[in-house]
Design a protein around this motif. Sequence first.
Motif, PDB file in Angstrom:
ATOM      1  N   ARG A 194     -75.807 -63.184  46.862  1.00 49.24           N
ATOM      2  CA  ARG A 194     -74.642 -63.913  46.361  1.00 49.24           C
ATOM      3  C   ARG A 194     -73.443 -62.984  46.147  1.00 49.24           C
ATOM      4  O   ARG A 194     -73.618 -61.768  45.926  1.00 49.24           O
ATOM      5  CB  ARG A 194     -74.980 -64.555  45.017  1.00 49.24           C
ATOM      6  CG  ARG A 194     -75.016 -63.506  43.913  1.00 49.24           C
ATOM      7  CD  ARG A 194     -75.793 -63.884  42.694  1.00 49.24           C
ATOM      8  NE  ARG A 194     -76.172 -62.699  41.947  1.00 49.24           N
ATOM      9  CZ  ARG A 194     -77.382 -62.456  41.499  1.00 49.24           C
ATOM     10  NH1 ARG A 194     -78.370 -63.298  41.750  1.00 49.24           N
ATOM     11  NH2 ARG A 194     -77.645 -61.354  40.835  1.00 49.24           N
ATOM     12  N   ALA A 195     -72.272 -63.587  46.171  1.00 45.97           N
ATOM     13  CA  ALA A 195     -71.059 -62.857  45.790  1.00 45.97           C
ATOM     14  C   ALA A 195     -70.760 -63.243  44.342  1.00 45.97           C
ATOM     15  O   ALA A 195     -70.728 -64.433  44.013  1.00 45.97           O
ATOM     16  CB  ALA A 195     -69.896 -63.262  46.697  1.00 45.97           C
ATOM     17  N   SER A 196     -70.536 -62.251  43.504  1.00 42.94           N
ATOM     18  CA  SER A 196     -70.273 -62.568  42.097  1.00 42.94           C
ATOM     19  C   SER A 196     -69.011 -63.428  41.961  1.00 42.94           C
ATOM     20  O   SER A 196     -68.846 -64.148  40.982  1.00 42.94           O
ATOM     21  CB  SER A 196     -70.137 -61.291  41.267  1.00 42.94           C
ATOM     22  OG  SER A 196     -69.026 -60.536  41.692  1.00 42.94           O
ATOM     23  N   ALA A 197     -68.146 -63.364  42.976  1.00 45.37           N
ATOM     24  CA  ALA A 197     -66.936 -64.189  42.944  1.00 45.37           C
ATOM     25  C   ALA A 197     -67.293 -65.675  42.858  1.00 45.37           C
ATOM     26  O   ALA A 197     -66.587 -66.456  42.200  1.00 45.37           O
ATOM     27  CB  ALA A 197     -66.081 -63.932  44.192  1.00 45.37           C
TER      28      ALA A 197
END
Lengths: 132, 132
Positions: A77-80
């Motif tokens: 996942r992207a923390s964004a």
Amino acid sequence: MSVTIGEAARASGVSAKMIRYYEETGLLGAAERTASGYRVYGEADLHALRFVRRARDLGFSMAEIADLLALWRDRERASAAVKGLALAHVGDLRRRIRELEAMARTLETLAERCCGDGRPDCPILDDLAGEG
Amino acid sequence: MSVTIGEAARASGVSAKMIRYYEETGLLGAAERTASGYRVYGEADLHALRFVRRARDLGFSMAEIADLLALWRDRERASAAVKGLALAHVGDLRRRIRELEAMARTLETLAERCCGDGRPDCPILDDLAGEG
DNA sequence: ACTTGACCTTCCCATCATGGGAAGCCCCAT
DNA sequence: ATGGGGCTTCCCATGATGGGAAGGTCAAGT
């Protein structure tokens, strides 16, 4: 290591009723069963239940929690994405707070002007009735 | 002088659906009917509908509105009763606001610490998972 | 007079997250 | 083997609101 639904409820703070409901609606996968049909929960399941519980405490809807769970499980996942979800929810919360604040302030103003004694005259009712 | 439910809805801001619901649940008395069964609303009815609408806008529940309507109709009421109801509701609103505020602040704090880029590390998920 | 379209009626269903409760099975300790 | 507590599924309720179907009504235009 493995517990029944009652213990899982106690350990996670999620009621047995809600655990079954989360399973039924697909928020959580179907629990394993004993030969006699009892649901069985392991450490990973309890972890997920606590995750859901904490997210509910922060006001996330079940749909949002489904997304958060997917992100939690996705090591790529992207923390964004998480941050986006969280901030959108904060926006929601702030909007609801503003609405409630406006109601509270209006009522406080009206209540201040109401002497609150035995007489019938009341600016609060007058306001509700559209007179004033 | 008398209008059908659609016009009453437009004039009061309460949907026809809700007007029927208020009648069904006893919040408002049963409307008069034409020979063919259409509901008919007069000036006093429209006044009451606007009262309910305004009270809903201020966040009162239907049960509270029932009380407010009774007080409104009672010329012998003590304004203290109305003020009490209003302030109890304000207390409710303030409590809900505090809850939402706490959620929002927690999430904002977590979001601040999340860099929100392409990497997977995320303090928000860590918190939800109970790590942190 | 007839059609058309807008309006009305009732009835049922869905929401969202949660709890209550009944009927019946299971498990363990006495 | 019996009792009590835990588990299962199934149905119902909440609060306030909307959606929609099936069918009756009314007024205006042809």
